[in-house]
Design an enzyme around this catalytic site. Structure first.
Site, short mmCIF file in Angstrom:
data_model
loop_
_atom_site.label_atom_id
_atom_site.label_comp_id
_atom_site.label_asym_id
_atom_site.label_seq_id
_atom_site.Cartn_x
_atom_site.Cartn_y
_atom_site.Cartn_z
N TYR A 1 0.85 -1.19 0.00
CA TYR A 1 0.00 0.00 0.00
C TYR A 1 0.89 1.24 0.00
CZ TYR A 1 -3.40 3.07 2.62
OH TYR A 1 -4.24 4.04 3.08
N TYR B 1 -9.06 -4.34 10.00
CA TYR B 1 -7.71 -3.81 10.22
C TYR B 1 -7.72 -2.61 11.15
CZ TYR B 1 -3.00 -2.12 9.43
OH TYR B 1 -1.71 -1.72 9.63
N HIS B 2 -8.53 -1.63 10.80
CA HIS B 2 -8.49 -0.36 11.53
C HIS B 2 -9.03 -0.50 12.95
CE1 HIS B 2 -9.05 -0.04 7.21
NE2 HIS B 2 -8.10 0.85 7.26
N LYS C 1 -7.96 17.36 17.77
CA LYS C 1 -7.50 16.83 16.48
C LYS C 1 -7.73 17.96 15.48
CE LYS C 1 -6.82 13.28 15.23
NZ LYS C 1 -5.54 12.52 15.17
N ASP D 1 -7.59 14.60 9.60
CA ASP D 1 -7.08 13.36 10.16
C ASP D 1 -8.06 12.84 11.21
OD1 ASP D 1 -5.67 11.39 11.48
OD2 ASP D 1 -4.30 12.80 12.46
N HIS E 1 -7.99 9.83 12.86
CA HIS E 1 -7.51 8.80 13.78
C HIS E 1 -7.55 9.34 15.20
CE1 HIS E 1 -5.71 7.60 9.91
NE2 HIS E 1 -5.89 6.38 10.35
#
Lengths: 341, 724
Positions: free
Chosen positions: B89, B243-244, B599, B603, B605
Site C-alpha cells: 500500500y 484492520y483499523h 484533532k 485526520d 484517527h
C-alpha cells in the site's frame, strides 16, 4: 476597587462583541470558579461592578438523563435564536468523577455548528469546581454573560436529581427532557423533578412516534394527577397563568424548535404579565443569598483551626459509638466561639 | 556393556494429565499449574499445555482446503501452486510521484498496486477547499479529478494490473475516476480487476473518514455492489475491514466479530436491493490486521472463514464460492515503534508469518519507519523483501494450512469463533451493525479496549522491547521522507483551475444536478451517475457536494469512556504521586489543571486522543475534547472560551508542520498569550526542533507513557501560569 487586571477584563467584557470580550468572559468565569480565597474576593468585586448591567436576559434551564439529546436540542435552538438576532450563552455543567476528581468535557463536540458562531458562547464547567454546590458558580457566570450582552442564557445539566433542582432554582424557566420511553418517565416522577418542570420535552420523536405520543399522554395525565396541570385544551388556563406542558420534537432533525420557542415566549409573556417573572427572580436572589451564607458558614467552619484540631478525635468517637452525633456536632460548632442551639 | 538395542521403537511408562500436573507444580509459580499460560485481552485463556482432550468433540478439525466449511483455506491448493499476492500500500502526495513508485515496485516483484489517498480526498474535498489547507498530500496521494487519476495510472495497464484502493468516504468520485481513467486508456470496465475498500461502517467506529451519515452511506454501498455486479465482474466491490479496528485498540475477537457483522450488514443491504446473493457474494473481500499475538492471529483467520461460512449459509446461496471468505492482510502499524526502529523489521516478519500460516490471499508488510512517516525507498524494499524471502527461501508455502491438527490451534480456532459469534448475536439483537454503530455502542467498546491496552503498556505489564523494556540509551535518527505540503497544494490548485476552464461547465452542472436529484428521489444508481459527471471533468469535491446537499455531512457524537485506564494501570508506580501533585495544583491555583485535547484538519484517527483524554481525566485533570476536523481557528476559540491551561494537539498524519504553527498563531490572534501547546502522535525526531522553535512546550511521540506526558504537562503548566 477593582485590581487593574480585573478592571481591564471588565472593560473588555462590557465593550462591544469581540475576541477580547470572549476572552474576558472566559477569564472572569474562571475567576468565579476558583477555590482560592483571594480569587473569591476579586470575583466578588467584579460581580458587584457588573451588577447594574445584569438581569436583562431570559434564563432557560435544560436537564435530562444522559443521551436524551440535550446538546443536540441546545444546538438547534441556539442556531434558531441567533438567526432571529439573539446572542446565546450556554453554560453546561459536566459531572466530575467522584474517584479522580477529574472530568471529560465533551459538550462542544455535539454543538459543532453553534460553537463556531460569533453570537454564541459555550462554556462547559466541571461540577467539582463548585464547592457550594453546582448552582453557585453557574448563577454568577450567568450574570457575567448578561453583562456581556447575551440575552438568552441556557444552563444545561445532566439529570441527577440534585442538580436539576439547583438549575430550576436559578432560571426563569426549567425545561425537562425525556425519552419516548415510559420507564424513564416513572423515574422522573419518583425523583420529584417533574414538580419543578415548566415544560417537558419528549425528544427523538423521529425514532418512535407512537411511543412518543404515548409518553406525552402518560406524562400529561401524571401532571394532572399531581395537580400541576388542568386540561390543556381549556384555553382559560393559558390566558393568565402558565401550566406545565408536554410537547414532542426531534432535536436531531430540528423539527419542533420554532414551536418550542413559541411556548417559551408564551411562558415569558404570561409570567411577565402576571408578575411571576419578577417574583421568581426575587425569590431566587433571596435563596441565593442564603445559599451563599450556608456555603460560607460551612467553609468558615471547616477552615477554623480550633475545629480542625477537635474534628478527628470527635469524629472517631462518633464512629465508635462513644459519643452521640448531636453532642459532637454542638461541641465542634461551639469551638468557633459562639453558642449554638 | 551390552546394549538392549533391537529393531523396534521402545515403549514408555504411562503418563496422563494428572501426573503431568503434579510434575509441573514443582516449577509453576505458587504451584499454580492451572493459571500457567496467558490470559488474552479477548478473555481467552491460552493454556501452557494442550492435549488431545482439547480437540475432543470439535466439529471442524477434520476438513479439507477448498471445501466447506473452508477453515483450511478457500482454494484446494492454496500456496502450493500460487503463493499469496504481495500487495504494498502506498501513496506519495502527488499522482506523478505515486505513479513512479508503483512502476518501480511492479518492476521489482510487486504484484499489484494499492493506492493510499490523502486526507482531503478521503473526506470529499478538493485541494483548494479552505478546510483542508493542512491536509493536501498528507498520508497519500491528492486526487481532485480524472486528470489526476490518469497520471496516477500512466503506463500501468489496468486490464492486467489489479488495483486496490483504500477509499471509503469519497468512494463514488474515486471509483468513477478509476473507471474513466481505464476507459480513456482503452480498457473496458469488465476487464478491470482489484478492490475498493468501500467499508463505511468501520469508519464510524474507528477511522472517521466518512462524509455522509450512516444511512445514506449504506445506500451508496448498495449502489456500488449493484453496479460492479453488473459491469465489473472481476472487481471486488468491498473490502470489509477489521484492520483499523485492531489498530484502534480492539482485541482479536472484537475485530473478528465486528468485521463479520459489518459483512453481514452489507449482504443484507445488497439483498434488499433485489440482487441475487450469488451475483455479488463472491466479490466481497475482507481485510484483517495481523499483530504480535501470533497464535491468536493464525487462529483468527481460520475462525473468520468458519464464521463467514456459517453466516452465509443462512442466505442459502447456490454457489459454494459465496460461502468463502477471502482476505487481504496487513501487518500491524500499531505494533511498530519509533524507538529502536530496526526492531520493526523483526516484528513485521513475525506478523507476516502469522498471516501466511493463517492462509491470507494477499499481504502488505509495513515498512520499518511507518510509525513515524511515509515509507522511504529503502524501507519499502526491506518490507517487500520480507515477503519475497518467505515465499522463495523458506518453503513455508509448500504445505497447506500447516497448523491444522495442532491441539492448540484447533481449540483456539473454535474458541475464537464461539466468542465472536456471541458478539455477532449481540449486534443482531440491537438490529444489526448500522444500529450498533449509530448508537455509539460499537465505538465505545473499541475505545474501552484501547484504553485498557495502553494502560497495560504504560504500566509495563505488556512488554514492548525498546519502549518499556530494554530501552536504548541513545536513539539514532532514521532518514524519513518529508513532504512539502504547500507545494503539493499549489500544484493541485493550479491543475483544478485548468480543468475548470477547459470543460463544458453547462454539461457538468447538469450531470451534478442529476446526482443530487437521484439522492433526493432515492432513484437511479449513484455510481453510474458519478461516472457520467467525472467523465465530463467534474471534480471529486463537486461530486461529493452534489450529494451533501441532500445527505448533509455526518457529525460524530463523541462519547466518553472513563475509569478504564485507571483500572488497568492498576497501582503502578507514580500514579498516586501524580494524583497528589494534581490535587496540590488545584489547591495552589484554585482549580484543577484544565487541558484541551484536539484533532486538527481531516485526520480522523482519534484513538490516541481519546485514550489520552480518558487517562488524564482518570488522573484528575479536567479535559476538554474538541470535535473532529476542527480548523486551527475553531480550535483556538474553544481553548480560549473554555479557558484551558494547555492545548494538546494529536497528529498522526504528518500535518504537524502546517497545523501546529497555525494553531499557535491563532491563539495569539484571538488574544491568548497564556495557553501552552503540546503535541502528541507521530512526529519524526527531525521535526522536534522546528516545533520547539514555533513555541511548542512538549512533544510526546509514540511509546511515551501517558503518566509521563501528564507529569511533564503539569510541570509546564505550573511554569506558565502567572502568579496571581
Amino acid at each position: 476597587m477593582l485590581e487593574a487586571a480585573d478592571q481591564a477584563l471588565v472593560n473588555d467584557l462590557t465593550g462591544a462583541p469581540s475576541l477580547r470580550q470572549r476572552r474576558a468572559l472566559a477569564k472572569i468565569i474562571t475567576l468565579l470558579e476558583s477555590t482560592r480565597l483571594d480569587h473569591r474576593h476579586r470575583a466578588d468585586d467584579v460581580l458587584n461592578s457588573l451588577l447594574p448591567k445584569t438581569g436583562k436576559s431570559f434564563r432557560l434551564g435544560i436537564s435530562g438523563v444522559p443521551g436524551v439529546g440535550k446538546s443536540t436540542l441546545i444546538e438547534s435552538l441556539g442556531l434558531y435564536l441567533i438567526e432571529k438576532g439573539h446572542r446565546v450563552a450556554v453554560l453546561a455543567i459536566d459531572p466530575s468523577s467522584s474517584i479522580s476528581g477529574g472530568s471529560i468535557l465533551g459538550d462542544k463536540t455535539r454543538m459543532e455548528r453553534l460553537s463556531v458562531l460569533e453570537h454564541a458562547f459555550i462554556r462547559p464547567s466541571p461540577s467539582s469546581c463548585t464547592l457550594g454546590g453546582v448552582a453557585e458558580k453557574t448563577r454568577e457566570a450567568m450574570l457575567v454573560a448578561e453583562a456581556a450582552g447575551f440575552d438568552v442564557i441556557i444552563v444545561e445539566t445532566v439529570g441527577v436529581g440534585q442538580s436539576e433542582i439547583a438549575v430550576a432554582g436559578m432560571t426563569d424557566m426549567f425545561l425537562l427532557m425525556q425519552l419516548p420511553n415510559a420507564g424513564d418517565d416513572l423515574q422522573a416522577i419518583k425523583k420529584g423533578v417533574m414538580e419543578i418542570a415548566d415544560l417537558i420535552v419528549i425528544n427523538k420523536v423521529d425514532i418512535d412516534p407512537d411511543a412518543a405520543m404515548r409518553a406525552q399522554l402518560f406524562i400529561t395525565s401524571s401532571l394532572r394527577l399531581l395537580g400541576f396541570q388542568g386540561n390543556p385544551d381549556h384555553a382559560s388556563h393559558d390566558k393568565e397563568f402558565w401550566h406545565p406542558q408536554v410537547m414532542t420534537l426531534s432535536a436531531l432533525e430540528g423539527n419542533g424548535v420554532p414551536e418550542l420557542w413559541e411556548k417559551v415566549s408564551h411562558f415569558e409573556s404570561l409570567q411577565k404579565a402576571n408578575g411571576k417573572f419578577d417574583s421568581r427572580r426575587k425569590e431566587q436572589s433571596g435563596a441565593w443569598m442564603w445559599d451563599r451564607i450556608d456555603a460560607g458558614l460551612k467553609n468558615a467552619f471547616r477552615s477554623n483551626e480550633a475545629v480542625q484540631a477537635l474534628l478527628p478525635s470527635l469524629a472517631a468517637q462518633v464512629n465508635q459509638g462513644a459519643m452521640a452525633a448531636s453532642v459532637a456536632a454542638r461541641r465542634l460548632l461551639e469551638a468557633m466561639g459562639h453558642e449554638f442551639f | 556393556m551390552s546394549s538392549k538395542e533391537n529393531n523396534s521403537w521402545p515403549s514408555f511408562p504411562d503418563a496422563n494429565l494428572e501426573t503431568w500436573k503434579k510434575s509441573a507444580q514443582k516449577s509453576a509459580p505458587n504451584g499454580d499449574v492451572d493459571s500457567l499460560g496467558w490470559k488474552t485481552p479477548d478473555g481467552i485463556h491460552l493454556k501452557a499445555l494442550y492435549t488431545s482432550s482439547d480437540v475432543e468433540g470439535l466439529n471442524y478439525t477434520d476438513t479439507l482446503p477448498g471445501f466447506e466449511p473452508f477453515v483450511r483455506g478457500p482454494q484446494a491448493t492454496m500456496y502450493s501452486v500460487r503463493p499469496w499476492t504481495i500487495r504494498q500500500y502506498a501513496g506519495f502526495s502527488t499522482a506523478e510521484e505515486s505513479n513512479a513508485f508503483y512502476r518501480k515496485a511492479l518492476d521489482a516483484g510487486g504484484q499489484g498496486v494499492s493506492v493510499a489517498f490523502d486526507l482531503a480526498t478521503h473526506r470529499g474535498y478538493d485541494s483548494d477547499h479552505p478546510r483542508v489547507t493542512g491536509d493536501v498530500g498528507k498520508a497519500g496521494v491528492a486526487i481532485d479529478s480524472v486528470e489526476d487519476m490518469k497520471i496516477l495510472f500512466d503506463g500501468i495497464p489496468l486490464d492486467k494490473v489489479s488495483v486496490s484502493m483504500t477509499m471509503n468516504g469519497a468512494v463514488l468520485p474515486v471509483l468513477a475516476g478509476y473507471i474513466v481513467a481505464g476507459e480513456e486508456q482503452g480498457v473496458k470496465q469488465e476487464q478491470l480487476s482489484g478492490t475498493i475498500q468501500n467499508d463505511i461502517l468501520k469508519e464510524f467506529m474507528v477511522r472517521n473518514t466518512y462524509i455522509y451519515p450512516p444511512e445514506p452511506s449504506i445506500r451508496i454501498i448498495g449502489d456500488i455492489i449493484e453496479y460492479t455486479a453488473k459491469h465489473m465482474p472481476k472487481f471486488n466491490s468491498i473490502s470489509i475491514s477489521g484492520y483499523h479496528m485492531q489498530e484502534a485498540g480492539a482485541n482479536q475477537v472484537l475485530e473478528l466479530a465486528f468485521t463479520l457483522a459489518d459483512g453481514k450488514e452489507y449482504v443484507k443491504t445488497a439483498l434488499a436491493k433485489g440482487l441475487d446473493v450469488d451475483g455479488f457474494a463472491g466479490r466481497l473481500s475482507f481485510f484483517f490486521a495481523i499483530g504480535m499475538n501470533f497464535y491468536l492471529e493464525v487462529a483468527k483467520l481460520r475462525s473468520a472463514r468458519l464464521l463467514w461460512w456459517r453466516i452465509m449459509k443462512s442466505f442459502e446461496p447456490k454457489n459454494p464460492k459465496s460461502l468463502m471468505l477471502r482476505t487481504h492482510c496487513q501487518t500491524s502499524g500499531w505494533s511498530l515503534t519509533e524507538q529502536d526502529p530496526y526492531n520493526n523489521v523483526v516484528r513485521t516478519t513475525v506478523e507476516a508469518m502469522a498471516a501466511v500460516f493463517g492462509g491470507t490471499q494477499s499481504l502488505h508488510t509495513n515498512s520499518l519507519d511507518e510509525a513515524i512517516a511515509l515509507p522511504s525507498e529503502f524501507s519499502s524494499r526491506i518490507a517487500r523483501n520480507t515477503q519475497l524471502i518467505l515465499q522463495e527461501e523458506t518453503h513455508i508455502p509448500s504445505v497447506i494450512d500447516p497448523w491444522a491438527g495442532s491441539y492448540m490451534m484447533e481449540n483456539l480456532t473454535q474458541e475464537m469463533a464461539d466468542k465472536a459469534w456471541e458478539i455477532i448475536q449481540e449486534v443482531e439483537a440491537m438490529g444489526g451493525m448500522t444500529k450498533a454503530v449509530e448508537s455509539g455502542w460499537a465505538k465505545l467498546k473499541i475505545e474501552a479496549a484501547a484504553a485498557e491496552k495502553q494502560a497495560k503498556i504504560d504500566s509495563g505489564s505488556d512488554v514492548i522491547v525498546g519502549v518499556n523494556k530494554y530501552k536504548l540509551g541513545k536513539e539514532d535518527l532514521v532518514d524519513v521522507l518529508m513532504i512539502d505540503n504547500d507545494k503539493v497544494r499549489e500544484g493541485q490548485v493550479a491543475r483544478l483551475k485548468e480543468i475548470k476552464v477547459k470543460r463544458d461547465s453547462k454539461k457538468v452542472e447538469a450531470a451534478l444536478e442529476a446526482l443530487t436529484k437521484a439522492a433526493e428521489d432515492n432513484s437511479g444508481n449513484l455510481l453510474e451517475l458519478s461516472v457520467n459527471a467525472i467523465r465530463l471533468r467534474a471534480t471529486v469535491g463537486e461530486v461529493s457536494d452534489a450529494l451533501e446537499k441532500v445527505y448533509g455531512r455526518h457529525r460524530a457524537d463523541t462519547q466518553k469512556v472513563t475509569g478504564v485506564y485507571a483500572a488497568a494501570y492498576d497501582s503502578a508506580e507514580g500514579w498516586a504521586k501524580l494524583q497528589t501533585e494534581i490535587a496540590d495544583f488545584a489547591k495552589d491555583f484554585g482549580r484543577r489543571p484544565r487541558v484541551m485535547i484536539a484533532k486538527l484538519g481531516q485526520d480522523g484517527h482519534d484513538r490516541g486522543a481519546k485514550v489520552v483524554a480518558t487517562a488524564y481525566a482518570d488522573l484528575g485533570f479536567d479535559v476538554d475534547i474538541g470535535p473532529l476536523f476542527q480548523t486551527p481557528e475553531e480550535c483556538a476559540r474553544q481553548a480560549i472560551e473554555n479557558d484551558v491551561h494547555a492545548l494538546g494537539v494529536s497528529t498522526l498524519a504528518a500535518g504537524h508542520k502546517t497545523l501546529v504553527p497555525a494553531i499557535i498563531a491563532e491563539l495569539k490572534r484571538q488574544g491568548s498569550d497564556d495557553i501552552i501547546v503540546f503535541v502528541g502522535g507521530v512526529i519524526p525526531r527531525q521535526d522536534y526542533e522546528f516545533l520547539y522553535e514555533v513555541g511548542v512546550k512538549g512533544i510526546y511521540g509514540p511509546g511515551t507513557p501517558i503518566p509521563a506526558s501528564a507529569k511533564d504537562v503539569l510541570e509546564q503548566i505550573r511554569k506558565s501560569v502567572k502568579p496571581a
